[in-house]
Design a protein around this motif. Structure first.
Motif, mmCIF file in Angstrom:
data_model
loop_
_atom_site.group_PDB
_atom_site.id
_atom_site.type_symbol
_atom_site.label_atom_id
_atom_site.label_comp_id
_atom_site.label_asym_id
_atom_site.label_seq_id
_atom_site.Cartn_x
_atom_site.Cartn_y
_atom_site.Cartn_z
ATOM 1 N N ALA A 3 0.842 -1.196 0.000
ATOM 2 C CA ALA A 3 0.000 0.000 0.000
ATOM 3 C C ALA A 3 0.879 1.248 0.000
ATOM 4 N N ARG A 30 -6.437 4.768 6.259
ATOM 5 C CA ARG A 30 -6.438 3.299 6.108
ATOM 6 C C ARG A 30 -7.696 2.828 5.373
ATOM 7 N N GLY A 33 -7.359 2.856 1.761
ATOM 8 C CA GLY A 33 -6.374 1.949 1.187
ATOM 9 C C GLY A 33 -4.935 2.431 1.226
ATOM 10 N N ARG A 187 -7.056 8.421 -4.148
ATOM 11 C CA ARG A 187 -7.333 7.023 -4.500
ATOM 12 C C ARG A 187 -7.692 6.911 -5.971
#
Length: 195
Positions: A3, A30, A33, A187
């Motif tokens: 990650a 978290r 991701g 993201r």
């Protein structure tokens, strides 16, 4: 693939509820991701002098930034009309290292609006040279940006976004809505995952 690590920059540590705000940001990070990458080792810092303590924190934060994949910077005006100067430094550090940059502000106004209304209290006028100037003669720059053009420019040049939203004044420094929007944008841009 591991990650991505995100450096969470901002003046949150100075807030009365700073630990809670930082913990909430880490949890949201978290959930989207990413791995929150924040130095929290204040207790390990040498306390021989305030200057030594400051140097230790500076070096530790730079090490964490080098170990991070990108930055999300809280650019909400702090103790004035602009972003926290330390956060501005961290944003520049990451951009100079070629890392993606994202930013947010809980004050949706443009920099020129804050400069005119908050700093000059509306006392600006067009000068003989055609520029808008304050009573001190200094130019009121207006680039339709959220803060100094180098901050907006750095984020833009690194493919990020600068999200600006006006939140309730009593939550100017701890509202996490724009931060979460930043996480969603990161993201989408970095992992290709839509909201």
């Amino acid at each position: 693939m591991a990650a991505m690590k995100v450096y969470l920059a901002g003046p949150d540590v100075f807030l009365k509820n700073g630990r809670e705000v930082i913990a909430a940001k880490q949890e949201l990070t978290r959930r989207y991701g990413f791995v929150p990458n924040v130095w929290m080792g204040e207790d390990d810092a040498p306390h021989s002098t305030p200057f030594a303590f400051g140097l230790h924190i500076s070096a530790a934060n730079e090490a964490v930034m080098r170990d991070s994949d990108f930055i999300i910077a809280n650019l909400t005006p702090f103790r004035g009309i602009s972003a926290d100067v330390g956060t501005a430094y961290e944003l520049g550090f990451m951009v100079a290292h070629g890392k993606p940059a994202f930013g947010y502000s809980n004050d949706g106004r443009l920099y020129a609006e804050r400069l005119t209304a908050d700093y000059y209290k509306g006392a600006v006028a067009k000068a003989d040279d055609g520029m808008m100037r304050g009573p001190d003669g200094l130019m009121v720059e207006n680039n339709d940006m959220g803060d100094n053009l180098m901050l907006d420019g750095g984020i833009e040049h690194m493919g990020g976004v600068f999200i600006r939203r006006s939140v309730a004044p009593e939550h100017l420094l701890d509202d996490l809505g724009p931060f979460e929007e930043c996480l969603a944008a990161a993201r989408a841009r970095l992992l290709g995952v839509a909201a």
